[in-house]
Structures are given as structure tokens and as C-alpha cells.
Design a protein around this motif. Structure first.
Motif, PDB file in Angstrom:
ATOM      1  N   VAL A 196      43.019  37.784  49.533  1.00 43.10           N
ATOM      2  CA  VAL A 196      43.858  38.909  49.121  1.00 43.10           C
ATOM      3  C   VAL A 196      43.376  40.131  49.893  1.00 43.10           C
ATOM      4  N   THR A 197      44.264  40.737  50.667  1.00 37.94           N
ATOM      5  CA  THR A 197      43.871  41.875  51.493  1.00 37.94           C
ATOM      6  C   THR A 197      44.921  42.963  51.445  1.00 37.94           C
ATOM      7  N   GLY A 198      44.477  44.168  51.749  1.00 39.78           N
ATOM      8  CA  GLY A 198      45.371  45.318  51.740  1.00 39.78           C
ATOM      9  C   GLY A 198      44.553  46.594  51.794  1.00 39.78           C
TER      10      GLY A 198
ATOM     11  N   ASP B 227      35.590  39.939  44.304  1.00 44.32           N
ATOM     12  CA  ASP B 227      36.288  41.198  44.600  1.00 44.32           C
ATOM     13  C   ASP B 227      35.485  42.016  45.605  1.00 44.32           C
ATOM     14  N   ASP B 228      36.209  42.730  46.477  1.00 47.75           N
ATOM     15  CA  ASP B 228      35.596  43.666  47.439  1.00 47.75           C
ATOM     16  C   ASP B 228      34.465  43.012  48.228  1.00 47.75           C
TER      17      ASP B 228
ATOM     18  N   GLY C 294      51.318  47.444  44.547  1.00 44.92           N
ATOM     19  CA  GLY C 294      51.397  46.048  44.130  1.00 44.92           C
ATOM     20  C   GLY C 294      52.402  45.226  44.889  1.00 44.92           C
ATOM     21  N   ARG C 295      53.210  45.834  45.746  1.00 45.71           N
ATOM     22  CA  ARG C 295      54.191  45.080  46.535  1.00 45.71           C
ATOM     23  C   ARG C 295      53.491  44.460  47.749  1.00 45.71           C
TER      24      ARG C 295
ATOM     25  N   ARG D 180      43.690  51.043  47.012  1.00 47.49           N
ATOM     26  CA  ARG D 180      44.667  51.369  45.975  1.00 47.49           C
ATOM     27  C   ARG D 180      45.976  50.600  46.148  1.00 47.49           C
ATOM     28  N   SER D 181      45.913  49.439  46.744  1.00 55.43           N
ATOM     29  CA  SER D 181      47.132  48.634  46.923  1.00 55.43           C
ATOM     30  C   SER D 181      47.298  47.571  45.849  1.00 55.43           C
ATOM     31  N   GLY D 182      46.274  47.368  45.005  1.00 53.28           N
ATOM     32  CA  GLY D 182      46.390  46.398  43.923  1.00 53.28           C
ATOM     33  C   GLY D 182      45.621  45.111  44.139  1.00 53.28           C
ATOM     34  N   ARG D 183      44.617  45.120  45.021  1.00 52.97           N
ATOM     35  CA  ARG D 183      43.865  43.884  45.298  1.00 52.97           C
ATOM     36  C   ARG D 183      43.123  43.391  44.053  1.00 52.97           C
TER      37      ARG D 183
END
Length: 566
Positions: free
Chosen positions: A399-401, A473-474, A557-558, A404-407
Motif C-alpha cells: 500500500v503506497t501513496g 505500517d510506515d 482514500g481514493r 495523508r492519503s489513507g495508507r
């Protein structure tokens, strides 16, 4: 089952012929009253029948004891309005037989009746067929005149021009269906859907597909420069390949709709009121034969000799609110009449993604993840949970982004859905993360922080290492040199072809520097969630090719779910 039609087309009583430039006669332009165009009796499947209208269904039903043509897969043509026949001194019902005709082009200026005709076609489909016989989709590049049709059970989706992502999904859906039907017909040795429907049983017949496009000129202006014009070319492909497999397009726009390569594929044409008399050459008319003025809904139809026609209304009142109300009334009637049709036989949806959705709402959409599965997001044509199985995706998901993108939220949802499916979970949260809230939940073996060492993680997973899902996470805060990194990499290999695995998140800006270690191994699976991609290049992190237009601001979150097998 019978039903009383709620949508009625109207015709005008005979009136004195109105002279045109050629001295002939044409449909009256100022009617004194209106009356129903069709008889009130409903035919099979809720359709109205008019003796002498040329429809196969009416012709068969008119003979006593004759078999119903619908039982053999035949469907009646759609009534569009009235047609003037000066040689016979009569006005006949104008129909369009989509089961054997080509694509239909409708050209006209603003307020000439283009959208009214498209709405009428959708309403006629709902009135004369069931949702398992005809599936309708719409592309509205205008002012939203087709949106009321979404309430009809025959309509799968109506997409507007400000929804490019949803438009891609609609064109993908239709493109896949065209390819599937081409292969199916080739295997059965059939040349068209009409042949397939005659040869197949009632539950095996392929439905006809109708694609209604409003304001084609606006569609081209909006998308001809997006992704190299790919969205325009894909419509052209549907026009070229769809006819033989039962996909028919009704394209409405200005005078350019019947020009160029697209226009050459529109075999049937209607020319409503246009700016200049010279524009009527698209239906084979000379400028001197064009009337000086034409009311809304008046048109000329291409043929051996152009015929003057009048497009019908759904209600006696031409007001837009009355027309929309007629569509809604017909939708309620059709919904009751066809409520027993299985969902699998109805049109597939192309649902719009919600701007925000709670976990409770997401889980209510279903389907619930099975054992060994988890979900990161909702999506798909029929909006619902998108399950992933570690055994199928290589036991590693990224999961990447950007920040504050919702990861972290995506990881939290993935962990909760895995727990609901009976999995055992170990969370690793080096910083502030919602994963810390998992401590103490049934099925959670432990939650580790940044100061954890290899022995801590090994002690948690020692009993069934291949069955445990590690949620990290992270990872950029840990890095490939952290004490937990070797254990995480070994766990990824241990879980090969087993329900366990590693679900890891990493910032998109830091992922380039993590070319080795856990993230590098997980990227090879080409499965993950790209949140808020900033450009098409972000797809390269999962070896995915994204549209060049990707990168516009999106709600938190998109994202885009990438899997190697989709």
C-alpha cells in the motif's frame, strides 16, 4: 404478465398539408389537439402493439393461435414517433428495429429534440422488453438529460463527461463484453446475436446492448486530447465491432455527428432542426428541399427518399419536468413488473465511487471475505468489497501513496477484515497508527513498535508462521536495516502458497530508495493499492500502466487497486 404503459407517444390529428419549398406536403406543425399514438392494450412483456406497424411481434400476435415471436428470441422494434407518407396520404408509426438495423445517428441543434429522442428510446425499451432482454447504457456529455433514465431497471449506468474514471470503466465493460461475445459466437459457429437468440434457450440468450450517447460533439471536445484520444477511439471501436454481437449505438450531437469516420458507421440517420439547409445532405436532401422552419421534434430520416418524421413525446406536455415525470412513472411500473428477474440477468452496473464511506457501510456492501482473504477498499462496477487472497497474489501486498492519503486506514481495514475471516494478525506500527487500536482484539497476537527486535516477532509467530498475516505500517521508518527486516523477509518466503503473508505500507516518495529488502520483494508480486497517484509514473512501482491523465486531485482514500491477474 401484462402492464399498462405509463409512457405514451402522441400523434397529431390530420390537418391541412403545409406547403414546403418543393410544393409537397409534410406533417402539420401546429396541432389542434393531441391523442395517444398507440393503442392502450399491452402486448407480451408489457409492450403495446399496433396492427400494421410492421413489427414482427405485432404481426405474429395478430394471427389467432400463432406462436409468440418473443418465445423464439425475437423482439419488437421501438416506436420513435410518426412518419409522413405523402404518396399514401397517410401518417405511419416510425420505428427503429435495433435487432437488425445498424447504428443510429441523430443530428440537430440545441433544443431540437435530441435528448428527448434518446429518453424516448430508453423508455420504449423499458416498455416493450424485460431487463434480461435488453441492457441500456448512457454517456451524457450534455446537461444531464439522460440521468432520469437510471431509474429504469433496463439501464445499467449513465455516465457524465465529468466522470472520466467511471467512463473508462464503462468502456472497459462494453469492450470486454464485445470480445467475450465474439469468442462465444465463433465457438458456436454463429454470425450474429440474432442467430444465437434463435438457437439458444430462454436462459441462454444473449441480451441486446444499447449505448446512448448525448452531445457527441461535446464528448469529442472534452476527451480528444485526453490520453491521446483513447476514449474517443474506444467508442469508434465499439461502433466498428459491436453491431454483429448485438451492441448498437445511438449517437446524438450537432451537424458533425454524421461526418468523418464516425459518421460513416451510422447507417440510419435522423436530421432534426439544423443551422443551415446545406447540413441536410447527410440524409440525402438538397438545400432547396428543406423547409424554411421546423418545430422541435421534426426531422428527416435517411433512406431511398428522405422521409419527414415527428419524434414522439412521453407525455402530452412537452415541458421537461413532465417528460422526466413520465420516465419516473414508467420506471416504477417496470420495477414492479420485472422484480422477479434475477440480478445476474439484469444489466451490470458501473457504480460511482463514494467520496467517503464508513467501515460499517463498506462491510454492508459485501461480499464478506472468505477464509484467507482480506479487503483494503471498496470498488468495482457493482460497488462492493474487493477481496484479496494472499495465496493468489504471492503473499505480499503493498500500500503506497503520499502523506495523508489513507495508507494507515487501508491497513487497518485490511487487518479487521482478515480478523473477521478467521486470520491471526501481528501488527507492526513504528509511529502513530490506527493499528495500535488492534491490541487485545481476538486473533491479534501482538502489536510491535519501532523498538521491537527479531526475537519479539519470532516469539509471536512461532506456533504457525505460515498462517499469520503481518501488517506493517510506515515501513520507510524501519528501513531494510532494521532488526525486524530479516524476519519480515523470511516470513514472506515461508508463507508461499499459504494463507499468511505480509501487508506493508510505504510512502510513495521513499519507495524508490527501497529497491532491496522487504518492499523490493513485495513489489515483484505486482499487487497493491496506489493511493492518490500523482502521475502515471506511480504505476511503475507495481509494474502497472496507468492512463496518462492520472494525477488530478482526488478525495482522501481514493486510489487504484492493482493486481497481477486483473
Amino acid at each position: 404478465m401484462t402492464a399498462t404503459p405509463a409512457a405514451r407517444l402522441r400523434r397529431r390529428p390530420p390537418a391541412e398539408p403545409v406547403p414546403s419549398r418543393t410544393g409537397g406536403s409534410r406533417l402539420p406543425s401546429a396541432p389542434r389537439e393531441r391523442r395517444p399514438l398507440l393503442a392502450a392494450q399491452a402486448g407480451p412483456g408489457g409492450g403495446q402493439e399496433e396492427p400494421g406497424d410492421g413489427a414482427r411481434g405485432a404481426e405474429g400476435a395478430g394471427r389467432a393461435g400463432a406462436a409468440d415471436p418473443r418465445a423464439r428470441g425475437l423482439l419488437p422494434p421501438l416506436v420513435l414517433g410518426l412518419e409522413d407518407c405523402p404518396g399514401e396520404q397517410a401518417q405511419k408509426v416510425m420505428t427503429w428495429d435495433y435487432t437488425c438495423a445498424g447504428h443510429l445517428g441523430v443530428a440537430g441543434s440545441a433544443g431540437s429534440g435530441r435528448s428527448t429522442l434518446l429518453r424516448g428510446i430508453a423508455a420504449e425499451v423499458a416498455r416493450t422488453t424485460s431487463p434480461e432482454e435488453v441492457h441500456v447504457y448512457g454517456i451524457d456529455a450534455g446537461t444531464g438529460a439522460l440521468l432520469p433514465c437510471t431509474r429504469l431497471p433496463h439501464v445499467g449506468a449513465v455516465v457524465t463527461r465529468d466522470q472520466p474514471e467511471r467512463l473508462r470503466r464503462l468502456l472497459d465493460l462494453l469492450g470486454r463484453e464485445v470480445t467475450r461475445r465474439q469468442q462465444l459466437l465463433a465457438l458456436d459457429g454463429l454470425a450474429s446475436v440474432a442467430e444465437q437468440r434463435l438457437a439458444a434457450g430462454p436462459q441462454e440468450r444473449l441480451p441486446y446492448l444499447l449505448l446512448l450517447i448525448d452531445r457527441w460533439d461535446s464528448y469529442v471536445a472534452s476527451f480528444e486530447s485526453v490520453d491521446g484520444g483513447a476514449l474517443v477511439e474506444r467508442v469508434e471501436l465499439l461502433l466498428r465491432e459491436g453491431g454483429a454481437v448485438g451492441l448498437h449505438v445511438v449517437m446524438a450531437g450537432d451537424q458533425t455527428v454524421c461526418r468523418g469516420r464516425m459518421g460513416m458507421m451510422l447507417e440510419d440517420r435522423l436530421a432534426l432542426r439544423l443551422p443551415a439547409a446545406e447540413n441536410y445532405d447527410m440524409v440525402g436532401m438538397r438545400p432547396r428541399d428543406v423547409p424554411v422552419s421546423m418545430p422541435s421534434g421534426r426531422a428527416f430520416r435517411a433512406g431511398a427518399r428522405p422521409r419527414e418524421v415527428q419524434v414522439g413525446l412521453l407525455d402530452a406536455s412537452p415541458a421537461g419536468t413532465a417528460q422526466v415525470a413520465a420516465v419516473h412513472a414508467l420506471a416504477r411500473q417496470a420495477g414492479r413488473q420485472w422484480s422477479q428477474v434475477p440480478r445476474s440477468r439484469c444489466p451490470r452496473h458501473v457504480d460511482e465511487l463514494p467520496v467517503a464511506i464508513s467501515l460499517t457501510q463498506a462491510l454492508a456492501l459485501g461480499p464478506p471475505p472468505g477464509r484467507g482473504s482480506f479487503c483494503l477498499a471498496v470498488g468495482g462496477d457493482d460497488l462492493g468489497l474487493l477481496p484479496l487472497r494472499m495465496e493468489e497474489v504471492g503473499n505480499g501486498v503493498l500500500v503506497t501513496g503520499p502523506r495523508r492519503s489513507g495508507r494507515s486506514t487501508a491497513l487497518y481495514v485490511g487487518a479487521l477484515t482478515a480478523l473477521d475471516a478467521g486470520a491471526q494478525v501481528v501488527a507492526v506500527a513504528p509511529g502513530r497508527s490506527p493499528l495500535r487500536c488492534l491490541q487485545g482484539r481476538p486473533g491479534v497476537l501482538g502489536v510491535l513498535g519501532e523498538d521491537a527486535v527479531a526475537a519479539d516477532l519470532l516469539g509471536l509467530i512461532r506456533h504457525a508462521p505460515s498462517e499469520v498475516l503481518l501488517v506493517v505500517d510506515d515501513f520507510e521508518f524501519l528501513g531494510p536495516d532494521h532488526k525486524l527486516a530479516p524476519v519480515l523477509e523470511k516470513h514472506l518466503k515461508t508463507c508461499r502458497d499459504a494463507p499468511g503473508g505480509v501487508l506493508v505500507s510505504c510512502g510513495v516518495d521513499e519507495i524508490q530508495g527501497l529497491y532491496r529488502g522487504l518492499v523490493g520483494q513485495v513489489r515483484k508480486n505486482r499487487t497493491g493499492l496506489l493511493l492518490a497517484p500523482r502521475s502515471a509514473d506511480d504505476g511503475s512501482y507495481l509494474s502497472a500502466r496507468l492512463p496518462r491523465s492520472v494525477g488530478a486531485p482526488v478525495p482522501m482514500g481514493r486510489g487504484i487497486l492493482v493486481t497481477a491477474h486483473r
